[in-house]
Design a protein around this motif. Structure first.
Motif: not given
Length: 239
Positions: A205-223
């Protein structure tokens, strides 16, 4: 560099489920930054079922990276909160009052005049504005006419169709990003991005500056643990 902003709503959900202050939301925000995240995102809702309005004021005092507040500007309480806190960025999302999670972008054509007024309201206070939009060229083009600084591409469709054909799933987002660049808009993205689908999206995706990630990241942190998880997401972003 594509910035990673960690949405900590789910941390607040866990805290609220038992009362008290465990997990400590402010400490988690500090740790996310310490582990490499370049921003903190919150999305307070009227029922305060996860992030509370008091949390937002408290976070203002401790976030040292980029602070991004998401929400529906139809709610006066939300507008007053953002104007009082003055985060680096406000992301305007057309959520219904009782909505479980965001599930569509703005119709920037129908609501252009309204959005022009709201964008000006925040920009006059020095707050960068991003509009949550679907990956449709006409919506992106009309978003530019509101005066917004950026758009946030709603990526649920990409995540849902990723395993059925990655190139086909990403195509509308690539086109929308190209349109955004053409009309002078910055580009953010969020919703259901995860460790499996993020790398391709970030690379194509050209020019992408920022992603906001919550549910998946916090779920992954459990593991994987929070520090390791943030590093894994940063790697997917090429950081």
């Amino acid at each position: 560099m594509i910035r990673l902003s960690v949405n900590i709503n789910k941390v607040a959900t866990l805290r609220n489920s038992r009362g008290g202050n465990n997990p400590d939301l402010l400490q988690v925000a500090k740790d996310c930054e310490r582990f490499g995240a370049q921003g903190i995102t919150v999305h307070p809702r009227p029922d305060e079922r996860h992030i509370r309005y008091d949390d937002v004021y408290a976070l203002k005092d401790i976030v040292t990276t980029e602070f991004n507040i998401e929400g529906n500007c139809d709610e006066k309480k939300f507008v007053d909160l953002v104007l009082a806190v003055k985060p680096h960025q406000v992301t305007l999302v057309p959520d219904a009052t009782d909505q479980l999670t965001s599930n569509h972008g703005w119709d920037t054509i129908t609501h252009k005049r309204y959005l022009q007024d709201m964008v000006k309201c925040f920009k006059d206070e020095g707050i960068r504005v991003s509009l949550f939009v679907d990956p449709l060229n006409d919506m992106v083009e009309a978003a530019a006419e509101t005066g917004t600084d950026r758009i946030e591409l709603y990526t649920e469709a990409y995540a849902s169709h990723y395993h059925q054909g990655i190139e086909l799933a990403a195509a509308p987002y690539i086109q929308a990003a190209e349109m955004a660049k053409k009309v002078g808009l910055g580009i953010n993205a969020g919703h259901d991005l995860d460790l499996k689908n993020l790398k391709y999206f970030a690379e194509h995706v050209p020019g992408l500056q920022e992603v906001s990630i919550g549910h998946a990241l916090i779920s992954d942190a459990l593991y994987f643990g929070l520090e390791n998880t943030i590093q894994m997401y940063l790697q997917r972003l090429g950081s």
